[in-house]
Write a protein that holds these residues in place. Structure first.
Motif, short mmCIF file in Angstrom:
data_model
loop_
_atom_site.label_atom_id
_atom_site.label_comp_id
_atom_site.label_asym_id
_atom_site.label_seq_id
_atom_site.Cartn_x
_atom_site.Cartn_y
_atom_site.Cartn_z
N UNK A 1 0.74 -1.24 -0.11
CA UNK A 1 0.10 -0.24 0.07
C UNK A 1 0.83 1.22 0.00
N UNK A 2 1.93 1.28 0.84
CA UNK A 2 2.79 2.56 0.66
C UNK A 2 3.60 2.86 -0.70
N UNK A 3 3.74 1.76 -1.30
CA UNK A 3 4.20 1.67 -2.57
C UNK A 3 3.10 2.48 -3.75
N UNK A 4 1.91 1.90 -3.44
CA UNK A 4 0.98 2.75 -4.15
C UNK A 4 0.66 3.93 -3.83
N UNK A 5 0.83 4.37 -2.93
CA UNK A 5 0.55 5.92 -2.37
C UNK A 5 1.91 6.56 -3.18
N UNK A 6 2.95 6.15 -2.94
CA UNK A 6 4.16 6.50 -3.52
C UNK A 6 4.26 6.69 -5.20
N UNK A 7 3.61 5.80 -5.71
CA UNK A 7 3.45 5.77 -7.18
C UNK A 7 2.51 6.73 -7.74
N UNK A 8 1.51 6.93 -7.08
CA UNK A 8 0.53 7.67 -7.48
C UNK A 8 0.77 9.42 -7.29
N UNK A 9 1.71 9.55 -6.22
CA UNK A 9 2.24 10.88 -5.99
C UNK A 9 3.21 11.27 -7.08
N UNK A 10 3.90 10.12 -7.33
CA UNK A 10 4.85 10.50 -8.54
C UNK A 10 4.35 10.94 -9.79
N UNK A 11 3.16 10.27 -10.03
CA UNK A 11 2.33 10.57 -11.15
C UNK A 11 1.85 11.81 -11.23
N UNK A 12 1.23 12.21 -10.08
CA UNK A 12 0.46 13.55 -10.01
C UNK A 12 1.52 14.76 -9.68
#
Length: 353
Positions: A114-125
């Protein structure tokens, strides 16, 4: 390379077995695409839905800001990408859209924590990291290709070169004899595409060690090691052994004028390799080098196809090959892409008189 939008995904989702490099392999191993990872993580449904709601709010808050800034993605497209991320990351993505009331504490199997999913979407936005780099792959023609930072993301327009090569082979079966070359192969998209469609042998070259590793990985993913050979080096340098013998030569080289780089989308400008983008003052430096090399590398009657930035570059190249290199090439012509842009220059090495 062109400055087109990155934001496409083909519907096909064929599964590819992860490639395990042979023992002692010297080349680096590319990052495994998200959808190929094993579902080794779990989160409870409640926490997963909190992430999903947060991610949707992040995407919706963008509105048309990126569009107005540099023709980037709007909220509609970002929400579509979020759905794709869910498909790649969650073993059973339907749990997020299910209307059936269930235990919010029930575990959900995932390919990323879950932490990686938060990180990945922050990177995208927040960083405007390209979605293809976020999930580690791009859907191109009927392929799913591994991509990562340091490797140009293949565009839909470039698919036309595969069709052009196939048409040339069908017109003249002799072009199946001997090797073809894909110069500046990047992810290996063109080499893999024409090898699969036309069953020809291709030598794919790239100066970047990252691109060579990723292209090699993609070639192995489709079990094409017997047809596609990846070599590291600048343009024609790794091809001394086939000088004057190539049946075909294709390339999607850097062709963005240097002064235009800063005006590209942030996804392109900040994240894709400048080596694959910048074509010099008028974007023609590498294209002219390819034209000059084609005259010595192709066998008589050999086919070539190069991608350009559009009408001005295409017309310049045709004039250069017909007038400045008079007698070197035959049937030089301009081919439009799917949007009607005069995108490609193609033709044949002249036969001796």
């Amino acid at each position: 390379m062109k400055s087109c939008s990155l934001f496409t995904r083909a519907p096909l989702r064929c599964m590819i077995r992860p490639v395990i490099p042979p023992a002692g392999a010297a080349r680096r191993t590319p990052r495994l695409p998200l959808y190929q990872r094993p579902p080794a993580f779990e989160a409870n449904l409640s926490d997963l839905k909190k992430w999903h709601d947060w991610a949707k709010n992040q995407a919706s808050s963008i509105g048309s800001t990126f569009v107005e800034l540099d023709n980037g993605p709007d909220s509609t497209l970002l929400l579509r990408e979020l759905n794709w991320l869910v498909e790649d990351a969650i073993e059973q993505p339907s749990v997020l859209s299910s209307q059936i009331s269930g235990d919010v504490n029930s575990p959900v199997s995932m390919r990323a924590c879950l932490d990686e999913l938060y990180s990945l979407w922050k990177q995208r936005i927040e960083e405007r990291r390209p979605f293809q780099y976020v999930v580690g792959c791009e859907h191109w023609r009927d392929l799913i290709l591994s991509v990562e930072e340091g490797v140009l993301i293949p565009r839909p327009e470039t698919e036309t070169i595969v069709d052009m090569a196939d048409a040339a082979v069908k017109e003249n079966a002799d072009l199946k004899n001997g090797a073809w070359a894909d110069l500046g192969t990047g992810s290996g998209a063109l080499a893999i595409g024409i090898s699969r469609v036309s069953a020809i042998r291709v030598i794919a070259t790239d100066l970047s060690p990252v691109a060579v590793a990723v292209a090699s990985y993609n070639v192995q993913s489709y079990n094409l090691q017997d047809r596609v050979e990846v070599r590291q080096g600048s343009w024609f340098d790794p091809l001394k052994d086939v000088e004057g013998k190539l049946s075909g030569l294709i390339s999607n080289p850097p062709y963005i004028p240097s002064d235009d780089i800063n005006g590209l989308q942030a996804e392109v400008r900040k994240h894709e390799p400048i080596l694959a983008l910048d074509g010099g003052m008028k974007g023609l430096k590498d294209l002219i080098h390819l034209c000059n090399g084609a005259a010595t590398m192709l066998k008589p009657g050999g086919f070539f196809a190069f991608e350009t930035n559009g009408e001005i570059q295409s017309k310049f190249l045709v004039n250069y090959m017909v007038m400045e290199m008079k007698g070197s090439f035959d049937r030089v012509n301009i081919v439009c892409d799917m949007a009607g842009v005069q995108r490609f220059v193609a033709g044949y090495r002249a036969q001796p008189e």
